[in-house]
Scaffold this motif. Structure first.
Motif, PDB file in Angstrom:
ATOM      1  N   TYR A  78       0.816  -1.212   0.000  1.00  0.00           N
ATOM      2  CA  TYR A  78       0.000   0.000   0.000  1.00  0.00           C
ATOM      3  C   TYR A  78       0.847   1.258   0.000  1.00  0.00           C
ATOM      4  CZ  TYR A  78      -3.816  -3.072   1.265  1.00  0.00           C
ATOM      5  OH  TYR A  78      -4.729  -4.078   1.275  1.00  0.00           O
ATOM      6  N   THR A  92       2.469   6.853  -1.321  1.00  0.00           N
ATOM      7  CA  THR A  92       1.575   5.839  -1.873  1.00  0.00           C
ATOM      8  C   THR A  92       2.378   4.891  -2.753  1.00  0.00           C
ATOM      9  OG1 THR A  92      -0.210   7.451  -1.881  1.00  0.00           O
ATOM     10  CG2 THR A  92      -0.529   5.485  -3.197  1.00  0.00           C
ATOM     11  N   ASP A  94       1.097   2.467  -4.681  1.00  0.00           N
ATOM     12  CA  ASP A  94       0.372   2.139  -5.897  1.00  0.00           C
ATOM     13  C   ASP A  94      -0.743   3.166  -6.039  1.00  0.00           C
ATOM     14  OD1 ASP A  94      -1.488   1.059  -7.759  1.00  0.00           O
ATOM     15  OD2 ASP A  94      -0.908  -0.977  -7.235  1.00  0.00           O
ATOM     16  N   PRO A  95      -0.802   3.890  -7.158  1.00  0.00           N
ATOM     17  CA  PRO A  95      -1.828   4.936  -7.302  1.00  0.00           C
ATOM     18  C   PRO A  95      -3.258   4.415  -7.203  1.00  0.00           C
ATOM     19  CG  PRO A  95      -0.551   4.664  -9.346  1.00  0.00           C
ATOM     20  CD  PRO A  95       0.072   3.797  -8.308  1.00  0.00           C
ATOM     21  N   ARG A  96      -3.465   3.123  -7.415  1.00  0.00           N
ATOM     22  CA  ARG A  96      -4.819   2.564  -7.298  1.00  0.00           C
ATOM     23  C   ARG A  96      -5.312   2.571  -5.856  1.00  0.00           C
ATOM     24  NH1 ARG A  96      -3.705  -2.986 -10.230  1.00  0.00           N
ATOM     25  NH2 ARG A  96      -1.895  -2.734  -8.869  1.00  0.00           N
ATOM     26  N   VAL A  97      -4.380   2.686  -4.909  1.00  0.00           N
ATOM     27  CA  VAL A  97      -4.760   2.724  -3.498  1.00  0.00           C
ATOM     28  C   VAL A  97      -5.621   3.958  -3.219  1.00  0.00           C
ATOM     29  CG1 VAL A  97      -3.871   2.912  -1.139  1.00  0.00           C
ATOM     30  CG2 VAL A  97      -2.763   1.376  -2.767  1.00  0.00           C
ATOM     31  N   ASP A  99      -7.686   5.464  -5.243  1.00  0.00           N
ATOM     32  CA  ASP A  99      -9.025   5.173  -5.754  1.00  0.00           C
ATOM     33  C   ASP A  99      -9.762   4.211  -4.831  1.00  0.00           C
ATOM     34  OD1 ASP A  99     -11.098   5.390  -7.776  1.00  0.00           O
ATOM     35  OD2 ASP A  99     -10.556   3.340  -8.367  1.00  0.00           O
ATOM     36  N   LEU A 100      -9.056   3.207  -4.337  1.00  0.00           N
ATOM     37  CA  LEU A 100      -9.659   2.234  -3.426  1.00  0.00           C
ATOM     38  C   LEU A 100     -10.188   2.921  -2.169  1.00  0.00           C
ATOM     39  CD1 LEU A 100     -10.160  -0.753  -2.523  1.00  0.00           C
ATOM     40  CD2 LEU A 100      -7.911  -0.613  -1.456  1.00  0.00           C
ATOM     41  N   ARG A 103     -13.255   5.128  -2.951  1.00  0.00           N
ATOM     42  CA  ARG A 103     -14.448   4.288  -3.156  1.00  0.00           C
ATOM     43  C   ARG A 103     -14.928   3.663  -1.844  1.00  0.00           C
ATOM     44  NH1 ARG A 103     -15.471   2.574  -8.676  1.00  0.00           N
ATOM     45  NH2 ARG A 103     -14.008   3.634 -10.042  1.00  0.00           N
TER      46      ARG A 103
END
Length: 128
Positions: A78, A92, A94-97, A99-100, A103
């Motif tokens: 993370y 961060t 992973d940049p998707r963290v 977004d997670l 959401r």
């Protein structure tokens, strides 16, 4: 005479990591975020690079406890850590963290009444 297959160890040296199923992996992924202190630290780091000292002040707990939580976040992917002289700086991983978490916050707001009334998940202590 039957032979025993070789044991494969996971990154933490545990044997059961070799037998990990997809569902187990996803459950572990969410379990790492289930700790309120880790989630608080992760959300703090999402806003920009932080030192462990910044994280101690933000979390309001001891440096050793913050270090354990940050290590978990790093080990689980993370958060990334980089050395800057004597300091470690966290960002961060992973940049998707981002977004997670955005959401997850939205889902928690939309389902707040159900989450508050859920009797299947025990409440966590505020100092977890």
């Amino acid at each position: 005479m039957t032979s025993t297959p070789p044991t494969t160890l996971g990154p933490t040296g545990s044997e059961d990591a070799a037998d990990c199923t997809h569902t187990d992996t996803v459950a572990t992924f969410f379990r790492a975020l289930a700790d309120p202190t880790r989630l608080k630290l992760l959300e703090f780091i999402l806003d920009g690079e932080r030192t462990s000292a910044d994280c101690v002040v933000h979390a309001g707990i001891s440096q050793p406890r913050v270090s354990v939580h940050l290590s978990c976040l790093v080990d689980c992917g993370y958060v990334a850590a980089r050395r800057d002289g004597k300091k470690l700086r966290y960002s961060t991983g992973d940049p998707r963290v981002v977004d997670l978490i955005v959401r997850a916050r939205a889902l928690a707001v939309d389902n707040a009444a159900a989450l508050i009334c859920c009797t299947h998940i025990p409440p966590t202590s505020p100092d977890a």
